[in-house]
Design a protein around this motif. Sequence first.
Motif, PDB file in Angstrom:
ATOM      1  N   SER A   1      12.442 -11.769   7.158  1.00 12.33           N
ATOM      2  CA  SER A   1      11.854 -11.378   8.445  1.00 12.33           C
ATOM      3  C   SER A   1      12.387 -10.012   8.838  1.00 12.33           C
ATOM      4  O   SER A   1      13.278  -9.885   9.664  1.00 12.33           O
ATOM      5  CB  SER A   1      12.197 -12.416   9.514  1.00 12.33           C
TER       6      SER A   1
ATOM      7  N   LEU B   1       8.033 -11.125  10.633  1.00 14.57           N
ATOM      8  CA  LEU B   1       8.417 -10.333  11.801  1.00 14.57           C
ATOM      9  C   LEU B   1       9.860 -10.618  12.228  1.00 14.57           C
ATOM     10  O   LEU B   1      10.391 -11.683  11.971  1.00 14.57           O
ATOM     11  CB  LEU B   1       7.475 -10.648  12.967  1.00 14.57           C
TER      12      LEU B   1
ATOM     13  N   SER C   1       7.568  -4.232  13.457  1.00 12.59           N
ATOM     14  CA  SER C   1       6.419  -3.624  14.132  1.00 12.59           C
ATOM     15  C   SER C   1       6.140  -4.252  15.503  1.00 12.59           C
ATOM     16  O   SER C   1       5.880  -3.529  16.475  1.00 12.59           O
ATOM     17  CB  SER C   1       5.173  -3.688  13.245  1.00 12.59           C
ATOM     18  N   LEU C   2       6.204  -5.577  15.620  1.00  9.51           N
ATOM     19  CA  LEU C   2       5.988  -6.219  16.918  1.00  9.51           C
ATOM     20  C   LEU C   2       7.089  -5.826  17.891  1.00  9.51           C
ATOM     21  O   LEU C   2       6.811  -5.479  19.046  1.00  9.51           O
ATOM     22  CB  LEU C   2       5.938  -7.741  16.761  1.00  9.51           C
TER      23      LEU C   2
ATOM     24  N   ASP D   1      10.089  -7.168   9.326  1.00  5.88           N
ATOM     25  CA  ASP D   1       9.030  -6.312   9.859  1.00  5.88           C
ATOM     26  C   ASP D   1       9.238  -6.157  11.363  1.00  5.88           C
ATOM     27  O   ASP D   1       9.044  -7.099  12.135  1.00  5.88           O
ATOM     28  CB  ASP D   1       7.662  -6.932   9.555  1.00  5.88           C
TER      29      ASP D   1
ATOM     30  N   TYR E   1      -1.296  -9.959  17.192  1.00  7.10           N
ATOM     31  CA  TYR E   1      -0.425 -10.388  16.099  1.00  7.10           C
ATOM     32  C   TYR E   1      -0.621 -11.854  15.703  1.00  7.10           C
ATOM     33  O   TYR E   1      -0.465 -12.199  14.535  1.00  7.10           O
ATOM     34  CB  TYR E   1       1.047 -10.181  16.481  1.00  7.10           C
TER      35      TYR E   1
END
Length: 195
Positions: A54, A130, A58-59, A56, A110
């Motif tokens: 996990s 994420l 981006s969120l 990423d 998302y």
Amino acid sequence: MNEKTEELMYDFIAFEDYPEPNTLSFDAFHALMDVCFRHATFFSMNRSRWGEISNDASLEEELFPFLDREIETPVWYGYDFRNLPEGCYGNVHTMLYRAEPAAKEILLRYFDDIFLRKFSKGDHCTDLGLTLEDLCFFHQTKLFLGTISHEYMLSVEPIHKELTAFLQTHGKWKLQSPRETIATVIDLADYEMKP
């Protein structure tokens, strides 16, 4: 102003249709997010503990403009790490966000369901990797909806008749007992927050 309709928590029965978890997805998820954002002051997400898969951010980056505070604690909705053996887990790192309409739109881009999954090709869900998980909502300082996304756990306190109506028409719920458990009674006033 919210009308307090009940002093009860309800659990969503997520594993009734095992092995596929029951969920609130697509239109039902959008409807729930609309209700939650109408009555929420804040929402929170926890930093994922699965760093190797996990990663990423981006969120987290998109939600940064709505970040109000960060909370570092051994106790949070569904987590209690106070008495674990040394070297196990540690604190929960919680990001507290202002519940603004633009933040809701980011979440809806998302995710397709309340357990923060994205579906493709029918019922197949994709692990997004994420850095954030475990969506919770607060009216002022009190938790009224909590999730542990990777465990498919969801609890709701119907703080307004609109939320009660949603519970009556979407999904399968059971009354949680006892109400006074560390997994459900979260008040932001009890936490030291980092600006």
